[in-house]
Design a protein around this motif. Structure first.
Motif, PDB file in Angstrom:
ATOM      1  N   GLY A  72       0.900  -1.262   0.022  1.00 36.69           N
ATOM      2  CA  GLY A  72      -0.034  -0.082   0.053  1.00 36.69           C
ATOM      3  C   GLY A  72       0.952   1.110   0.085  1.00 36.69           C
ATOM      4  N   ALA A  73       0.287   2.423   0.153  1.00 31.67           N
ATOM      5  CA  ALA A  73       1.051   3.584  -0.128  1.00 31.67           C
ATOM      6  C   ALA A  73       2.112   3.843   1.327  1.00 31.67           C
ATOM      7  CB  ALA A  73       0.163   4.805  -0.340  1.00 31.67           C
ATOM      8  N   THR A  74       1.374   3.410   2.319  1.00 27.66           N
ATOM      9  CA  THR A  74       2.183   3.723   3.349  1.00 27.66           C
ATOM     10  C   THR A  74       3.620   3.001   3.240  1.00 27.66           C
ATOM     11  OG1 THR A  74       0.389   3.849   4.864  1.00 27.66           O
ATOM     12  CG2 THR A  74       2.518   3.365   6.053  1.00 27.66           C
ATOM     13  N   ILE A  77       5.896   4.747   0.829  1.00 26.77           N
ATOM     14  CA  ILE A  77       6.486   6.032   1.113  1.00 26.77           C
ATOM     15  C   ILE A  77       7.571   5.299   1.931  1.00 26.77           C
ATOM     16  CG2 ILE A  77       5.830   7.734   2.863  1.00 26.77           C
ATOM     17  CD1 ILE A  77       3.048   7.724   1.799  1.00 26.77           C
ATOM     18  N   HIS A 102       0.786  13.719   4.201  1.00 23.10           N
ATOM     19  CA  HIS A 102       0.123  12.452   5.010  1.00 23.10           C
ATOM     20  C   HIS A 102       1.182  12.040   6.148  1.00 23.10           C
ATOM     21  CE1 HIS A 102      -1.536   8.498   5.430  1.00 23.10           C
ATOM     22  NE2 HIS A 102      -2.597   8.911   5.149  1.00 23.10           N
ATOM     23  N   LEU A 149       3.474  16.005  -1.128  1.00 23.68           N
ATOM     24  CA  LEU A 149       2.155  15.525  -1.489  1.00 23.68           C
ATOM     25  C   LEU A 149       1.446  16.371  -2.556  1.00 23.68           C
ATOM     26  CD1 LEU A 149       0.028  13.924  -0.697  1.00 23.68           C
ATOM     27  CD2 LEU A 149      -0.647  15.761   1.081  1.00 23.68           C
ATOM     28  N   ASN A 153      -4.842  14.857   0.845  1.00 23.83           N
ATOM     29  CA  ASN A 153      -6.182  13.842   0.959  1.00 23.83           C
ATOM     30  C   ASN A 153      -7.171  14.527   1.812  1.00 23.83           C
ATOM     31  OD1 ASN A 153      -3.598  13.685   2.878  1.00 23.83           O
ATOM     32  ND2 ASN A 153      -5.048  12.633   4.127  1.00 23.83           N
ATOM     33  N   ASP A 178       3.847  12.064  -3.236  1.00 23.69           N
ATOM     34  CA  ASP A 178       2.837  11.158  -2.812  1.00 23.69           C
ATOM     35  C   ASP A 178       1.567  11.348  -3.596  1.00 23.69           C
ATOM     36  OD1 ASP A 178       0.704   9.851  -1.446  1.00 23.69           O
ATOM     37  OD2 ASP A 178       1.154  10.598   0.558  1.00 23.69           O
ATOM     38  N   THR A 180      -0.967   9.222  -4.014  1.00 20.48           N
ATOM     39  CA  THR A 180      -2.047   8.391  -3.840  1.00 20.48           C
ATOM     40  C   THR A 180      -3.420   8.856  -3.959  1.00 20.48           C
ATOM     41  OG1 THR A 180      -0.566   7.807  -1.917  1.00 20.48           O
ATOM     42  CG2 THR A 180      -2.856   6.900  -1.944  1.00 20.48           C
ATOM     43  N   GLN A 181      -3.625  10.064  -3.669  1.00 16.81           N
ATOM     44  CA  GLN A 181      -5.090  10.375  -3.971  1.00 16.81           C
ATOM     45  C   GLN A 181      -5.600  10.830  -5.245  1.00 16.81           C
ATOM     46  OE1 GLN A 181      -7.763  10.159  -1.847  1.00 16.81           O
ATOM     47  NE2 GLN A 181      -6.939   9.775  -0.088  1.00 16.81           N
ATOM     48  N   SER A 201      -1.989   3.460  -4.191  1.00 17.06           N
ATOM     49  CA  SER A 201      -2.680   2.390  -3.500  1.00 17.06           C
ATOM     50  C   SER A 201      -3.856   1.885  -3.949  1.00 17.06           C
ATOM     51  CB  SER A 201      -2.948   3.327  -1.978  1.00 17.06           C
ATOM     52  OG  SER A 201      -3.530   2.242  -1.046  1.00 17.06           O
ATOM     53  N   HIS A 203      -6.432   0.585  -2.758  1.00 11.11           N
ATOM     54  CA  HIS A 203      -8.011   0.728  -2.309  1.00 11.11           C
ATOM     55  C   HIS A 203      -8.540   2.324  -2.325  1.00 11.11           C
ATOM     56  CE1 HIS A 203      -7.102   2.735   2.000  1.00 11.11           C
ATOM     57  NE2 HIS A 203      -5.919   2.248   1.458  1.00 11.11           N
ATOM     58  N   LYS A 204      -7.660   3.159  -2.810  1.00 11.44           N
ATOM     59  CA  LYS A 204      -8.229   4.317  -3.083  1.00 11.44           C
ATOM     60  C   LYS A 204      -8.642   4.640  -4.431  1.00 11.44           C
ATOM     61  CE  LYS A 204      -6.087   6.119   0.670  1.00 11.44           C
ATOM     62  NZ  LYS A 204      -6.745   6.329   1.838  1.00 11.44           N
TER      63      LYS A 204
HETATM   64  N1  PLP Z   1      -0.953   8.960   1.201  1.00  6.93           N
HETATM   65  C1  PLP Z   1      -2.084   9.559   1.227  1.00  6.93           C
HETATM   66  C2  PLP Z   1      -2.112  11.131   0.675  1.00  6.93           C
HETATM   67  C3  PLP Z   1      -3.286   8.937   1.514  1.00  6.93           C
HETATM   68  O1  PLP Z   1      -4.340   9.512   1.475  1.00  6.93           O
HETATM   69  C4  PLP Z   1      -3.182   7.612   2.051  1.00  6.93           C
HETATM   70  C5  PLP Z   1      -4.390   6.844   2.763  1.00  6.93           C
HETATM   71  O2  PLP Z   1      -5.088   7.506   3.633  1.00  6.93           O
HETATM   72  C6  PLP Z   1      -1.894   7.100   2.331  1.00  6.93           C
HETATM   73  C7  PLP Z   1      -0.784   7.921   1.774  1.00  6.93           C
HETATM   74  C8  PLP Z   1      -1.625   5.761   2.793  1.00  6.93           C
HETATM   75  O3  PLP Z   1      -2.369   4.747   2.082  1.00  6.93           O
HETATM   76  P1  PLP Z   1      -2.354   3.156   2.411  1.00  6.93           P
HETATM   77  O4  PLP Z   1      -3.528   3.255   3.095  1.00  6.93           O
HETATM   78  O5  PLP Z   1      -2.434   2.553   0.967  1.00  6.93           O
HETATM   79  O6  PLP Z   1      -1.141   2.926   3.417  1.00  6.93           O
END
Ligand code: PLP
Length: 391
Positions: A72-74, A77, A102, A149, A153, A178, A180-181, A201, A203-204
């Motif tokens: 996932g994104a975490t 990162i 984030h 970012l 988010n 980042d 992700t969003q 990620s 799930h987004k």
């Molecule tokens: N970065 C951003 C901008 C996010 O919105 C999120 C999720 O909330 C994440 C990172 C972390 O994503 P993940 O839930 O896939 O670890």
């Protein structure tokens, strides 16, 4: 299924049914390990992963070799920040980021600080944007990485990454964004050409949870970023562990679906977002926190003075799933660090709502949501003596 309206698509999205269908055969029938090179089970799985990677790369306009699968994104990162720090520490130990990142970035930066790296946290203005002048002044010869970012988010505000990238590249530093969003909401083709690293990620974007990506621009040789998960030598030794065929196939399907009508969906979202925002801003004294010219088409963030934020959220939770962007735990409730970085006063930051819409939001949902929030805000204010006494 809850009967509540869902207005929290930035937190997570439902997995699209087509995505679920695409994954199912890879759990029980085509279950092989993509690293098993001596029999058809492995070959089939490897082929499915290769097809998925090629499809993602094609949709994003990048090379398949630039993609590494993560959880996932975490994790992505962590991999970028810690990997660059480790690889580049002989060149310098200075990293720049912003106060509105984030938590996955901020907490990883705090970890690196303990390891002797120096982190500069850039202020943001009332729109959540950094100043190019301050960035320029903060860049140093020993700045190895800048982490910005792309789309926030909480507010949906988008940073002017093209101008930011120019300064960073002139300084010879690496740029991680980042993203992700932004995936599936805005076209990222240009962004991915100017950054060195990005993350995604599943799930987004109506994909499964537990799967993400690191994008590494120059990764043909697979040595641009060291792994921090050793073992097995998978993914060019950049991330050890058996790769998750079903989730990878699902992620590729999710991205394919998003890209099959990116523009149309962007337009639809934007129309709904504007209607939602206009409705909420009819509430007396309400202010929007997402005002940048470039912003996510699905995110509305509004503050309501003279409202107790915690009470508002509790009352709303019976009818509508929204978020206030706060980091809450049972012992303490802190206002959103993004809003406080933007200069929003603490009590107003508490009294703020993020409503994020998505693929399954209807116009009727928008109308209902506006009425529900209007009603609850006015109830909260009726119970607030300061509202009566306001000048
Ligand atoms: N970065 C951003 C901008 C996010 O919105 C999120 C999720 O909330 C994440 C990172 C972390 O994503 P993940 O839930 O896939 O670890």
């Amino acid at each position: 299924m809850y009967s509540q309206l869902y207005f929290d698509y930035n937190a997570t999205t439902p997995c699209d049914k087509e995505v679920v269908d695409s994954m199912l055969p890879h759990f029980h029938e085509d279950f092989g390990n993509p690293s098993s090179s001596h029999h058809p089970y492995g070959w089939l799985a490897k082929g499915a992963v290769e097809d998925a990677t090629n499809s993602i790369a094609k949709n994003l306009g990048i090379a398949p070799s630039s993609l590494i699968y993560t959880s996932g994104a975490t994790e992505s990162i962590n991999m970028v920040l810690k990997g660059v720090a480790r690889k580049m520490q002989s060149h310098g130990k200075h990293i720049i980021t912003t106060k509105a990142e984030h938590k996955a970035v901020l907490d990883t930066c705090a970890f690196l600080e303990e390891d002797g790296f120096e982190i500069s946290y850039l202020d943001v203005d009332s729109d959540g944007l950094i100043s190019l002048e301050t960035l320029n002044k903060t860049l140093r010869p020993d700045t190895i990485l800048v982490s910005i970012l792309y789309a926030n988010n909480e507010t949906g505000n988008i940073q002017p990454l093209e101008e930011i990238a120019k300064l960073i590249q002139e300084n010879g530093s690496l740029l991680f964004s980042d993203t992700t969003q932004a995936l599936g909401k805005v076209d990222l083709t240009d962004v991915l050409q100017i950054v060195d690293f990005a993350c995604f990620s599943g799930h987004k974007v109506y994909g499964p949870k537990g799967i993400g990506l690191v994008y590494i621009k120059d990764n043909e040789d697979g040595d641009s970023l060291p792994s921090f998960i050793q073992g097995g030598g998978q993914q060019k030794k950049q991330r050890g562990g058996t790769i998750n065929t079903p989730l990878i196939v699902g992620l590729a399907k999710a991205i394919e679906l998003a890209y099959s009508n990116l523009e149309e969906e962007h337009k639809r979202m934007k129309t709904f977002r504007d209607k939602l925002e206009a409705g909420l801003l009819e509430i007396e004294l309400a202010v929007s926190n997402s005002k940048t010219p470039k912003r996510l088409p699905n995110t509305v963030h509004v503050s309501f003075p003279y409202v107790d934020g915690a009470n508002l959220l509790t009352a709303l939770s019976r009818q509508i799933a929204v978020s206030n962007g706060s980091a809450c735990n049972s012992a303490s409730v802190e206002p959103s660090h993004v809003l406080t970085a933007m200069g929003v006063e603490r009590s107003l930051a508490y009294a703020s709502l993020r409503l994020s819409i998505g693929r399954y939001t209807t116009e009727e949902d928008i109308e209902k949501a506006v009425e529900i929030v209007k009603d609850e805000v006015s109830k909260q204010r009726e119970a607030n003596i300061l509202w009566e006494r306001r000048a």
